[in-house]
Design a protein around this motif. Structure first.
Motif, short mmCIF file in Angstrom:
data_model
loop_
_atom_site.label_atom_id
_atom_site.label_comp_id
_atom_site.label_asym_id
_atom_site.label_seq_id
_atom_site.Cartn_x
_atom_site.Cartn_y
_atom_site.Cartn_z
N ARG A 100 30.21 45.28 42.95
CA ARG A 100 31.50 45.94 42.78
C ARG A 100 32.45 45.14 41.88
O ARG A 100 33.49 45.66 41.47
N ILE A 101 32.11 43.90 41.62
CA ILE A 101 32.97 43.03 40.82
C ILE A 101 32.60 43.13 39.34
O ILE A 101 31.45 42.90 38.97
N ARG A 102 33.56 43.47 38.51
CA ARG A 102 33.34 43.44 37.06
C ARG A 102 33.47 41.99 36.62
O ARG A 102 34.54 41.38 36.79
N PRO A 103 32.40 41.40 36.09
CA PRO A 103 32.38 39.95 35.82
C PRO A 103 33.50 39.46 34.92
O PRO A 103 33.88 38.29 34.99
N ASN A 104 34.04 40.31 34.07
CA ASN A 104 35.07 39.89 33.12
C ASN A 104 36.48 40.27 33.55
O ASN A 104 37.42 40.22 32.76
N VAL A 105 36.64 40.66 34.83
CA VAL A 105 37.95 41.09 35.34
C VAL A 105 38.38 40.16 36.47
O VAL A 105 37.94 40.31 37.61
N PRO A 106 39.25 39.18 36.20
CA PRO A 106 39.66 38.23 37.23
C PRO A 106 40.21 38.90 38.49
O PRO A 106 39.98 38.43 39.61
N GLY A 107 40.93 40.00 38.31
CA GLY A 107 41.52 40.67 39.46
C GLY A 107 40.50 41.13 40.48
O GLY A 107 40.78 41.14 41.69
N VAL A 162 44.86 32.49 35.30
CA VAL A 162 43.88 32.45 34.22
C VAL A 162 44.57 32.30 32.86
O VAL A 162 44.14 31.51 32.02
N ALA A 163 45.64 33.05 32.66
CA ALA A 163 46.34 33.00 31.37
C ALA A 163 46.88 31.61 31.08
O ALA A 163 46.80 31.13 29.93
N LEU A 168 45.04 25.82 27.70
CA LEU A 168 44.65 24.41 27.77
C LEU A 168 43.24 24.20 27.23
O LEU A 168 42.43 25.15 27.21
N PRO A 169 42.91 22.99 26.82
CA PRO A 169 41.52 22.70 26.42
C PRO A 169 40.59 22.94 27.60
O PRO A 169 40.96 22.64 28.75
#
Length: 212
Positions: A100-107, A162-163, A168-169
């Protein structure tokens, strides 16, 4: 591999960061996003023993007592574990939710921990309202002070973490070569599959109270 420098993560041992990356990749998930959830849930400490004094939620993703019991452990046992050892229980928690988790969606990652029934729901969907226990325990998530905690409030919190890390490096993290190749291969397939699904389905915004 590289991970985002999520707040507090660079202060953890390298062994923990490597174990976290390997655990996440074995599920086809992004380790940086799981780290972001942990940062929020532990107040950036990444402590496996941190405990909410009101709910007794414990550890890296704040396992609730009932959740721990259902998984075959207890919050007391979790509290005594090292961070690396507790990652196995984090993996067990995420495993049934991976589809159920979209790998590219942090939320999606944070909703999987905070309120799994809300994964994929419209940002305006209400999770808790002022006066409810869930609201009182998480009032800090009411980002605009309207007396509601919505899906957007929850996902916006992790998106912010995340943002900031993206400015940052990155952190260099060592993982097994075979695991890295396998996991990212699966991640690409997952992302392609989601893209195809998304293009064929129209999402209709709906603000309503969750009943599940």
């Amino acid at each position: 591999m590289r991970m985002l420098d999520i707040a507090g993560l660079s202060s953890t041992p390298e062994s923990f960061r490597s174990a976290l990356a390997e655990m996440a990749l074995s599920l086809g998930l992004d380790p940086s996003y799981i780290a972001a959830v942990m940062a929020i849930e532990t107040g950036r400490t990444f402590s496996p023993s941190i405990q909410n004094p009101y709910t007794r939620a414990t550890g890296l993703i704040q396992f609730m007592p009932a959740t721990a019991t259902a998984m075959g452990t207890t919050i007391d046992d979790l509290k005594r574990m090292s961070a690396v050892t507790q990652l196995e229980w984090v993996k067990r928690f995420f495993l049934p939710k991976v589809s159920r988790i979209r790998p590219n969606v942090p939320g999606d990652y944070y909703l999987a921990v905070f309120y799994p029934a809300a994964i994929g729901r419209d940002p305006g969907t209400v999770i808790f309202s002022r006066g409810e226990t869930g609201y009182m325990q998480n009032a800090g998530l009411d980002r605009n002070g309207d007396g509601l905690i919505t899906v957007g409030d929850v996902t916006g919190t992790v998106d912010g973490v995340v943002a900031r890390a993206q400015q940052l490096p990155p952190l260099e993290v060592t993982v097994g070569v075979s695991l890295l190749a396998w996991a990212f291969g699966g991640l690409v397939v997952t992302l392609v599959g989601y893209t195809l699904y998304d293009r064929r389905h129209q999402v209709v915004p709906l603000v309503r109270r969750l009943t599940t």
